[in-house]
Design a protein around this motif. Structure first.
Motif, PDB file in Angstrom:
ATOM      1  N   PRO A 197       1.448  -1.454  -0.187  1.00 21.51           N
ATOM      2  CA  PRO A 197       0.125   0.305   0.027  1.00 21.51           C
ATOM      3  C   PRO A 197       0.900   0.815   0.363  1.00 21.51           C
ATOM      4  O   PRO A 197       0.169   2.571  -0.511  1.00 21.51           O
ATOM      5  CB  PRO A 197      -1.074  -0.161   0.973  1.00 21.51           C
ATOM      6  CG  PRO A 197      -0.876  -1.992   0.966  1.00 21.51           C
ATOM      7  CD  PRO A 197      -0.255  -2.118   1.364  1.00 21.51           C
ATOM      8  N   ASP A 198       1.923   1.081   0.729  1.00 19.12           N
ATOM      9  CA  ASP A 198       2.648   2.467   1.122  1.00 19.12           C
ATOM     10  C   ASP A 198       3.697   2.154  -0.326  1.00 19.12           C
ATOM     11  O   ASP A 198       3.668   3.875  -0.929  1.00 19.12           O
ATOM     12  CB  ASP A 198       4.216   2.464   1.483  1.00 19.12           C
ATOM     13  CG  ASP A 198       3.100   2.393   3.028  1.00 19.12           C
ATOM     14  OD1 ASP A 198       2.005   2.660   3.435  1.00 19.12           O
ATOM     15  OD2 ASP A 198       4.439   1.637   3.912  1.00 19.12           O
ATOM     16  N   GLN A 199       3.728   2.068  -1.635  1.00 20.31           N
ATOM     17  CA  GLN A 199       4.075   1.940  -2.877  1.00 20.31           C
ATOM     18  C   GLN A 199       2.471   2.303  -4.142  1.00 20.31           C
ATOM     19  O   GLN A 199       3.566   2.376  -4.944  1.00 20.31           O
ATOM     20  CB  GLN A 199       5.143   0.605  -3.030  1.00 20.31           C
ATOM     21  CG  GLN A 199       5.784   0.034  -2.169  1.00 20.31           C
ATOM     22  CD  GLN A 199       6.311  -1.158  -2.547  1.00 20.31           C
ATOM     23  OE1 GLN A 199       5.422  -2.189  -3.553  1.00 20.31           O
ATOM     24  NE2 GLN A 199       7.958  -1.263  -3.153  1.00 20.31           N
ATOM     25  N   SER A 200       1.714   2.070  -3.945  1.00 14.74           N
ATOM     26  CA  SER A 200       0.485   2.686  -4.357  1.00 14.74           C
ATOM     27  C   SER A 200       0.663   3.332  -5.142  1.00 14.74           C
ATOM     28  O   SER A 200       0.094   3.895  -6.524  1.00 14.74           O
ATOM     29  CB  SER A 200      -0.711   2.577  -4.087  1.00 14.74           C
ATOM     30  OG  SER A 200      -0.752   3.232  -2.256  1.00 14.74           O
ATOM     31  N   GLY A 201       1.440   5.171  -4.341  1.00 13.77           N
ATOM     32  CA  GLY A 201       1.067   6.630  -5.325  1.00 13.77           C
ATOM     33  C   GLY A 201       2.210   6.520  -5.830  1.00 13.77           C
ATOM     34  O   GLY A 201       2.662   7.412  -6.577  1.00 13.77           O
TER      35      GLY A 201
END
Length: 278
Positions: free
Chosen positions: A88-92
């Protein structure tokens, strides 16, 4: 020159060469497949774990960017795909995963062969101005955290005359640069190790470091380029920067050779042709 049969992959040796936590720990080795990315997408849809590696000795319908075929003769080159479950931290930061993957390929080639490669935006790997490797990233599932299948093709062993005629002037091989056969097994291990290193930097805390490393290796920056955006749409100008989202910033040229304009266009997807140095 390389003659005769080359060694097959040693899967046990690939595993013993890994220092990863996840990437490459699960291996699906296929003697032949239509496309490792097709197999990777199917495995991802079936629940394959993060880091699963699909490795093939040959592809009957290997794919590059924009649907192009990837030349895939048996026993010579490296064809693989890796399944990446995006945190989730990489989704952006999904748009810089192709750049991170390109860096990993260049790192692995350097580790395995001592060959210094440059990067052509977004994710072609070059020896000089000839392409030695390419990457195709495909998304599986929905936002905010899809699964990414990273397809990688590296031209490892062979001669220019081994390629179709339309590729002979633009393709390079690692063995051609080193003038000796290259161990594909060791290259796979190095690639998995470096891919995990670089993908770990796709995060809010370290994305800038990753982009800085990419910019240092990117031969497109400072070049006069043509960006082919569609069948009948292209722009020319100087490639000035890589943005925080991985886009290429081009200062558009004015008509009739009047030099650069003040208009800078952020290109997110295009075929880039290097025209000349500034």
């Amino acid at each position: 020159m390389i003659a005769g049969a080359l060694p097959a992959y040693d899967i046990a040796a690939i595993r013993s060469g890994l220092r990863t936590e996840a990437i490459g720990r699960t291996i699906h080795y296929l003697a032949s497949v239509d496309s490792t990315n097709n197999a990777g997408v199917a495995l991802a849809q079936g629940g394959a774990c993060h880091g699963t590696l699909v490795l093939a000795d040959t592809q009957s319908a290997g794919r590059g960017r924009r649907g192009r075929l990837w030349h895939s003769p048996p026993g010579r080159h490296l064809y693989c795909s890796v399944i990446l479950h995006v945190h989730p931290d990489q989704s952006g930061y999904l748009t810089i995963i192709p750049l991170a993957s390109a860096l990993a390929v260049a790192d692995a080639i350097l580790d395995s062969t001592a060959i210094q490669c440059r990067l052509k935006w977004p994710n072609d790997i070059l020896i000089g101005e000839k392409k030695v490797a390419g990457i195709l990233c495909e998304s599986v599932g929905a936002q905010p955290a899809p699964i990414i299948v990273i397809g990688i093709g590296i031209n490892v062993n062979g001669r220019p005359e081994d390629f179709p005629e339309d590729l002979r002037k633009t393709a390079a091989t690692l063995s051609g640069k080193r003038e000796q056969p290259i161990d594909r097994t060791g290259l796979v291990s190095a690639l998995m190790n470096r891919l995990e290193d670089r993908i770990a930097l796709v995060s809010p805390q370290t994305a800038q470091d990753l982009l800085d490393a990419y910019r240092v290796r990117c031969s497109t920056l400072g070049q006069l380029v043509r960006a082919v955006l569609g069948e009948n749409h292209a722009i020319e100008g100087v490639a000035e920067a890589v943005g925080v989202d991985g886009s290429l910033h081009i200062r558009r040229s004015l008509p009739a050779g009047r030099g650069p304009s003040d208009e800078i266009i952020a290109v997110h997807s295009a075929d880039i042709v290097h025209l000349r140095k500034r």
